[in-house]
Design a protein around this motif. Structure first.
Motif, PDB file in Angstrom:
ATOM      1  N   GLU A 171     -16.001   6.235 -12.540  1.00  0.00           N
ATOM      2  CA  GLU A 171     -16.818   6.342 -11.276  1.00  0.00           C
ATOM      3  C   GLU A 171     -16.555   5.163 -10.219  1.00  0.00           C
ATOM      4  O   GLU A 171     -16.909   5.393  -9.044  1.00  0.00           O
ATOM      5  CB  GLU A 171     -18.407   6.314 -11.885  1.00  0.00           C
ATOM      6  N   THR A 172     -15.836   4.383 -10.545  1.00  0.00           N
ATOM      7  CA  THR A 172     -15.449   3.327  -9.450  1.00  0.00           C
ATOM      8  C   THR A 172     -14.037   3.072  -9.534  1.00  0.00           C
ATOM      9  O   THR A 172     -13.425   3.056 -10.614  1.00  0.00           O
ATOM     10  CB  THR A 172     -16.350   2.084  -9.930  1.00  0.00           C
ATOM     11  N   LYS A 219     -15.350   6.663 -20.571  1.00  0.00           N
ATOM     12  CA  LYS A 219     -14.401   7.102 -19.610  1.00  0.00           C
ATOM     13  C   LYS A 219     -15.134   7.565 -18.262  1.00  0.00           C
ATOM     14  O   LYS A 219     -14.648   7.318 -17.315  1.00  0.00           O
ATOM     15  CB  LYS A 219     -13.598   8.157 -20.323  1.00  0.00           C
ATOM     16  N   SER A 220     -16.218   8.271 -18.436  1.00  0.00           N
ATOM     17  CA  SER A 220     -16.922   8.774 -17.410  1.00  0.00           C
ATOM     18  C   SER A 220     -17.530   8.058 -16.628  1.00  0.00           C
ATOM     19  O   SER A 220     -17.590   7.758 -15.521  1.00  0.00           O
ATOM     20  CB  SER A 220     -18.049   9.774 -17.946  1.00  0.00           C
ATOM     21  N   ASN A 231     -20.428  -5.565 -15.569  1.00  0.00           N
ATOM     22  CA  ASN A 231     -20.402  -5.246 -14.510  1.00  0.00           C
ATOM     23  C   ASN A 231     -18.800  -5.541 -13.902  1.00  0.00           C
ATOM     24  O   ASN A 231     -18.399  -6.402 -14.259  1.00  0.00           O
ATOM     25  CB  ASN A 231     -21.179  -5.990 -13.384  1.00  0.00           C
ATOM     26  N   LEU A 232     -18.091  -4.753 -13.134  1.00  0.00           N
ATOM     27  CA  LEU A 232     -16.841  -4.614 -12.760  1.00  0.00           C
ATOM     28  C   LEU A 232     -16.669  -4.651 -10.995  1.00  0.00           C
ATOM     29  O   LEU A 232     -17.554  -3.850 -10.516  1.00  0.00           O
ATOM     30  CB  LEU A 232     -16.110  -3.657 -13.202  1.00  0.00           C
ATOM     31  N   GLU A 233     -15.969  -5.461 -10.488  1.00  0.00           N
ATOM     32  CA  GLU A 233     -15.800  -5.416  -9.300  1.00  0.00           C
ATOM     33  C   GLU A 233     -14.263  -5.797  -8.875  1.00  0.00           C
ATOM     34  O   GLU A 233     -13.799  -6.542  -9.738  1.00  0.00           O
ATOM     35  CB  GLU A 233     -16.492  -6.804  -8.649  1.00  0.00           C
ATOM     36  N   VAL A 234     -13.662  -5.108  -7.958  1.00  0.00           N
ATOM     37  CA  VAL A 234     -12.461  -5.196  -7.220  1.00  0.00           C
ATOM     38  C   VAL A 234     -12.134  -6.396  -6.498  1.00  0.00           C
ATOM     39  O   VAL A 234     -12.698  -6.570  -5.750  1.00  0.00           O
ATOM     40  CB  VAL A 234     -11.774  -3.664  -6.633  1.00  0.00           C
ATOM     41  N   LEU A 235     -11.263  -7.242  -6.970  1.00  0.00           N
ATOM     42  CA  LEU A 235     -10.835  -8.263  -6.015  1.00  0.00           C
ATOM     43  C   LEU A 235      -9.624  -8.081  -5.542  1.00  0.00           C
ATOM     44  O   LEU A 235      -8.754  -7.202  -5.774  1.00  0.00           O
ATOM     45  CB  LEU A 235     -10.799  -9.547  -6.664  1.00  0.00           C
ATOM     46  N   PRO A 236      -9.025  -8.764  -4.309  1.00  0.00           N
ATOM     47  CA  PRO A 236      -7.806  -8.443  -3.650  1.00  0.00           C
ATOM     48  C   PRO A 236      -6.639  -8.689  -4.597  1.00  0.00           C
ATOM     49  O   PRO A 236      -6.878  -9.214  -5.522  1.00  0.00           O
ATOM     50  CB  PRO A 236      -7.808  -9.763  -2.570  1.00  0.00           C
ATOM     51  N   LYS A 237      -5.673  -7.730  -4.375  1.00  0.00           N
ATOM     52  CA  LYS A 237      -4.488  -7.980  -5.329  1.00  0.00           C
ATOM     53  C   LYS A 237      -3.945  -9.413  -5.255  1.00  0.00           C
ATOM     54  O   LYS A 237      -4.054  -9.925  -4.360  1.00  0.00           O
ATOM     55  CB  LYS A 237      -3.637  -6.765  -5.019  1.00  0.00           C
ATOM     56  N   TRP A 259     -10.063   1.508 -16.944  1.00  0.00           N
ATOM     57  CA  TRP A 259      -9.551   2.395 -17.855  1.00  0.00           C
ATOM     58  C   TRP A 259      -8.244   2.838 -18.156  1.00  0.00           C
ATOM     59  O   TRP A 259      -7.509   2.866 -19.209  1.00  0.00           O
ATOM     60  CB  TRP A 259     -10.336   3.913 -17.445  1.00  0.00           C
ATOM     61  N   ASN A 260      -7.448   2.613 -17.110  1.00  0.00           N
ATOM     62  CA  ASN A 260      -5.941   2.779 -17.090  1.00  0.00           C
ATOM     63  C   ASN A 260      -5.617   1.770 -17.955  1.00  0.00           C
ATOM     64  O   ASN A 260      -4.421   1.917 -18.698  1.00  0.00           O
ATOM     65  CB  ASN A 260      -5.240   2.662 -15.491  1.00  0.00           C
ATOM     66  N   ALA A 261      -5.780   0.504 -17.847  1.00  0.00           N
ATOM     67  CA  ALA A 261      -5.333  -0.706 -18.858  1.00  0.00           C
ATOM     68  C   ALA A 261      -5.690  -0.331 -20.108  1.00  0.00           C
ATOM     69  O   ALA A 261      -4.975  -0.605 -21.156  1.00  0.00           O
ATOM     70  CB  ALA A 261      -6.275  -2.068 -18.324  1.00  0.00           C
TER      71      ALA A 261
END
Length: 299
Positions: A60-61, A55-56, A170-176, A68-70
């Protein structure tokens, strides 16, 4: 005399408490999460410690917070590990009639060990001990596919998003994205070099923005044994089908896989996957995931 008796009673009680605490400490000391014990033998304190660390790190990102919400929406990471090893039937059926992959399997969610059993021959098995791939079958054609590759492949789909809590991810946000008329948060997952047998694989996960549930998985297959000179198959788009809540954890009932189009939409339908007989195991033998006598190593 009475004073002596009371003192003796107190001494016995203190000794008993100390012994109990020592026994508890010894049990927890054996449950090293970096080692090979199954999650059914891991003390709750180890599970909670792992969950808190995950969780910690994730929070952080932005991408980690989405994941985490998922995890929370699908039942929670603590529940995922506390339930013990996961058993299910995963029936992979290419629509072109090529090799079907259908097995009952049990996966140790804590340390990624696996044991599969043929759905047509209960004496035919294969698995992954954490170090070694193995097979035990009287008929050499019992499994007409790469069992080493397939030992953990299904859990990388059915275990989403819980499998993303570990090192090397490794996690990266992509456009919705809009998918099925709903807005989705999109996270790309890649792996550090040396993580698993195919570290060049990636996943792109679609989480519904309103309830954080997983709707689709885009992915590639880059398994080095298939692509000795590098490279990978074209990207696929996997629809998540149905809902099945088991001991607090939400699972799909299947998947429909398509080739991805240039517009990043599902194209040609290529594979039907049914997921059934989902349950958690709480009473497995301690050697359940070991390579059985008479099995052969799969290189």
């Amino acid at each position: 005399m009475r004073i002596y008796s009371k003192a003796l009673i107190i001494l016995v009680l203190l000794t008993t408490i100390a012994c109990k605490e020592k026994s508890k400490t010894e049990v927890e000391a054996k449950a090293n999460p970096a080692e090979t014990e199954s999650s059914q033998y891991i003390p709750q304190s180890w599970i909670l410690n792992r969950v808190e660390k995950a969780k910690s790190k994730l929070e952080e990102t932005e991408a980690g917070s989405i994941v985490w919400n998922a995890m929370e929406a699908h039942g929670g990471l603590a529940k995922w590990y506390s339930n013990g090893p996961l058993s299910f039937r995963f029936n992979y059926q290419p629509v072109d009639g090529s090799t079907q992959r259908d097995s009952y399997q049990t996966i140790d969610t804590w340390s990624n060990k696996a044991r599969h059993t043929s759905t047509t021959d209960s004496t035919a098995h294969y698995g992954w001990t954490g170090d070694t791939a193995w097979m035990k079958a009287q008929d050499s054609t019992a499994f007409k596919y790469d069992t080493k590759f397939w030992a953990l492949t299904p859990i990388y789909f059915l275990g989403q998003p819980f499998i993303l809590d570990g090192e090397g991810v490794n996690l990266e946000v992509l456009p919705k994205k809009m998918y099925k008329n709903k807005s989705h948060d999109v996270v790309k997952v890649t792996f550090d070099e040396g993580t698993g047998d195919a570290p060049d694989d990636y996943y792109i996960l679609y989480f519904q923005e309103d309830n954080h549930l997983l709707s689709a998985i885009r992915y590639i297959v880059s398994y080095p044994a298939y692509f000795k000179d590098g490279g990978h198959l074209p990207e696929k788009f996997m629809e998540v089908i149905g809902e099945n809540r088991v001991d607090g954890i939400l699972f799909p009932t299947g998947y429909k896989t398509h080739w991805l189009t240039e517009d990043e939409e599902p194209g040609e339908y290529i594979t039907k996957i049914d997921v059934s007989d989902v349950h958690f195991e709480n009473n497995l033998p301690q050697d359940f995931f070991d390579m059985p006598e008479g099995a052969k190593v799969i290189e």
